[in-house]
Design a protein around this motif. Structure first.
Motif, PDB file in Angstrom:
ATOM      1  N   VAL A 178       1.163  -0.888   0.407  1.00 11.72           N
ATOM      2  CA  VAL A 178      -0.390  -0.299  -0.053  1.00 11.72           C
ATOM      3  C   VAL A 178       0.973   1.372   0.237  1.00 11.72           C
ATOM      4  O   VAL A 178       1.787   1.428   0.822  1.00 11.72           O
ATOM      5  CB  VAL A 178      -0.479  -0.146   1.515  1.00 11.72           C
ATOM      6  CG1 VAL A 178      -1.707   1.674   0.680  1.00 11.72           C
ATOM      7  CG2 VAL A 178      -1.309  -1.315   1.010  1.00 11.72           C
ATOM      8  N   GLU A 179       0.608   1.995  -1.063  1.00  6.07           N
ATOM      9  CA  GLU A 179       1.622   3.242  -0.970  1.00  6.07           C
ATOM     10  C   GLU A 179       0.768   4.301  -1.051  1.00  6.07           C
ATOM     11  O   GLU A 179      -0.270   4.179  -1.644  1.00  6.07           O
ATOM     12  CB  GLU A 179       2.636   2.839  -2.594  1.00  6.07           C
ATOM     13  CG  GLU A 179       3.727   2.264  -2.392  1.00  6.07           C
ATOM     14  CD  GLU A 179       4.011   1.817  -3.804  1.00  6.07           C
ATOM     15  OE1 GLU A 179       5.491   1.370  -3.490  1.00  6.07           O
ATOM     16  OE2 GLU A 179       3.677   1.741  -5.168  1.00  6.07           O
ATOM     17  N   ARG A 180       1.070   5.555  -0.928  1.00  5.66           N
ATOM     18  CA  ARG A 180       0.127   6.803  -0.488  1.00  5.66           C
ATOM     19  C   ARG A 180       1.331   7.743  -1.180  1.00  5.66           C
ATOM     20  O   ARG A 180       2.225   8.154  -1.248  1.00  5.66           O
ATOM     21  CB  ARG A 180       0.221   7.418   0.647  1.00  5.66           C
ATOM     22  CG  ARG A 180      -0.622   8.293   0.955  1.00  5.66           C
ATOM     23  CD  ARG A 180      -0.843   8.611   2.512  1.00  5.66           C
ATOM     24  NE  ARG A 180      -2.239   9.253   3.123  1.00  5.66           N
ATOM     25  CZ  ARG A 180      -1.860  10.039   4.293  1.00  5.66           C
ATOM     26  NH1 ARG A 180      -1.178   9.869   5.346  1.00  5.66           N
ATOM     27  NH2 ARG A 180      -3.152  10.572   4.359  1.00  5.66           N
ATOM     28  N   ASP A 181       0.129   8.454  -2.301  1.00  6.40           N
ATOM     29  CA  ASP A 181       1.079   9.769  -2.456  1.00  6.40           C
ATOM     30  C   ASP A 181       0.833  11.033  -2.013  1.00  6.40           C
ATOM     31  O   ASP A 181       0.018  11.323  -1.294  1.00  6.40           O
ATOM     32  CB  ASP A 181       0.218  10.061  -4.556  1.00  6.40           C
ATOM     33  CG  ASP A 181       0.562  11.242  -5.066  1.00  6.40           C
ATOM     34  OD1 ASP A 181       1.723  12.591  -4.302  1.00  6.40           O
ATOM     35  OD2 ASP A 181      -0.089  12.451  -6.081  1.00  6.40           O
ATOM     36  N   CYS A 182       2.289  11.448  -1.470  1.00  4.24           N
ATOM     37  CA  CYS A 182       1.640  12.511  -0.122  1.00  4.24           C
ATOM     38  C   CYS A 182       2.208  14.434  -0.877  1.00  4.24           C
ATOM     39  O   CYS A 182       1.864  15.077   0.026  1.00  4.24           O
ATOM     40  CB  CYS A 182       2.904  12.071   0.539  1.00  4.24           C
ATOM     41  SG  CYS A 182       2.621  11.227   1.453  1.00  4.24           S
TER      42      CYS A 182
END
Length: 453
Positions: free
Chosen positions: A448-452
């Motif tokens: 799970v990756e998040r665009d910050c």
């Protein structure tokens, strides 16, 4: 792009005009924003005289298709470029007229935005774009912004240079009054095309130029010079404001750039406003136009701990949480219903992206069962540690310091476990050992990756 631009022969260009055009920053190519008017055509000739043959010189003409003589002006620019041996790039744009009215914004602002988009599109690293704004333009800009109620940053006028796209915009004639340019253009025998809209005093800038500036100049000789001094003083003040904000930001911000409420309490209202404006600009957003900063700061600094004050503006909001001010970008929409995650099929969930990978060195005995992706519905529990006690998800999120505005959006991942579902991951904050680590027990790793940004 080829060189070989041809300078005007038989005319001795004044050094007062040549010096600022020669003294440009390092560059590999010159562009001139060519409108066809006196100022820009003179600048093109100066650029060819000072730099032709040394670096490529080109011009860009943006045809807004708004005036009756727009095509005539375009043809003039092409002919002028051919005469000088300068390539002229023409960009035709469509500017929305519907609902546009003269004055602040409207068709003037739409045309400017379209023009600058085209400028950005042609500039490459090492390119300079020369624009022919002069001291009278600067004076009009300062007065115009004063009447609009701008602060010291706006009263600093147009900068002599600034980044634009991949290149740099430079205004080498900004220190010269237009009268000097007119005399030089006439002495050199240059021709140009007049924009008929320049005489329409329904536009604010034209009204200042034709109805106000001549009377001010008659009353106060040397007006352009006086306004230049004012603009320079405002630029210095704005620079000092930025330096103060930079120092205070280093003192009050945490590693994520959030501002300490306790630290803001110690500043005066003027310092608070200055710091917040600089903080917001530093994140790529325009500061809000507020008439009552004292009330807004009071809401953030004085409200009880159980309150969640918020200030919304263009593309972002400012919120308070755990004694800090947060700048939060407007959220991306999340799916309106549950999704299913399977190997080879990534799931987009707002600013999160999730996928399943076969664990390195493992050989899953059976295909991975689909994993349901949803959000909090209330009452969820899970075991944050293997064999540890069960914990309510709501309480766990509070303990982790996850901001309240994020909690309803975080994707939750559920996998089948016998005749029931088990929560196996909470966004990018936590994942069960069944689906994480070097050798996940399920044989599949949940990423799970998040665009910050």
């Amino acid at each position: 792009m080829k060189t070989g631009a041809k300078p005007v022969t038989g005319f001795s260009w004044p050094e007062s005009l040549c010096a600022p055009v020669r003294g440009l920053p390092e560059h590999s190519r010159l562009w001139v924003a060519l409108s066809g008017g006196l100022d820009s055509n003179l600048l093109l000739h100066l650029a060819v005289h000072c730099h032709g043959g040394r670096v490529p010189v080109a011009a860009i003409h943006v045809n807004h298709q708004l005036q009756l003589n727009a095509n005539q002006t375009e043809a003039f620019c092409l002919a002028e470029g051919q005469k000088l041996g300068v390539p002229v790039v023409v960009r035709r744009v469509s500017v929305e007229k519907a609902g546009s009215t003269p004055g602040v914004g409207g068709i003037e602002e739409a045309a400017r935005e379209a023009r600058y988009r085209e400028f950005e599109a042609v500039l490459e690293p090492g390119d300079l774009l020369l624009m022919a704004h002069h001291a009278d333009d600067q004076g009009e800009t300062v007065l115009f912004r004063l009447l609009r109620g701008t602060g010291v940053a706006g009263l600093g006028g147009m900068p002599g240079s600034r980044p634009l796209g991949n290149g740099l915009l430079v205004r080498p004639l900004l220190g010269l009054e237009r009268e000097v340019l007119v005399d030089c253009a006439r002495d050199a025998g240059l021709s140009w095309v007049e924009d008929p809209s320049n005489d329409d005093q329904g536009y604010d800038r034209n009204y200042l130029r034709h109805a106000i500036m001549p009377r001010l100049k008659a009353r106060w000789p040397g007006l352009a010079r006086r306004l230049k001094h004012t603009a320079n003083a405002c630029k210095e003040s704005d620079f000092l404001n930025h330096r103060l904000a930079e120092i205070q930001l280093n003192e009050l911000a945490d590693e994520s750039g959030r501002l300490s409420v306790a630290g803001l309490h110690k500043l005066s209202l003027a310092e608070q406003k200055n710091l917040l404006r600089w903080w917001i600009r530093g994140r790529g957003f325009p500061p809000p136009a507020l008439s009552d900063w004292a009330r807004v700061m009071g809401d953030f600094l004085e409200a009880g701990e159980d309150r969640e004050p918020e200030l919304r503006s263009g593309g972002y909001s400012i919120r308070r949480f755990q004694g800090m001010l947060w700048l939060v970008r407007d959220a991306v929409d999340i799916p309106s219903s549950d999704c299913w995650l399977e190997p080879g099929q990534a799931v987009e969930w707002g600013e999160w992206r999730a996928r399943l990978e076969s664990a390195s060195g493992s050989n899953p005995q059976m295909p991975c069962s689909p994993i349901r992706v949803s959000t909090r519905q209330g009452g969820e529990s899970f075991r944050p540690r293997p064999n540890g006690p069960s914990k309510r998800l709501k309480i766990w999120m509070q303990e982790q310091g996850i901001p309240p505005w994020e909690r309803p959006r975080i994707p939750l991942f559920f996998a089948a476990s016998g005749d029931r579902e088990e929560l196996i991951a909470v966004g990018d904050f936590w994942c069960s050992e069944q689906y994480s680590g070097d050798a996940p027990a399920a044989g599949w790793r949940l990423v799970v990756e998040r665009d910050c940004d």
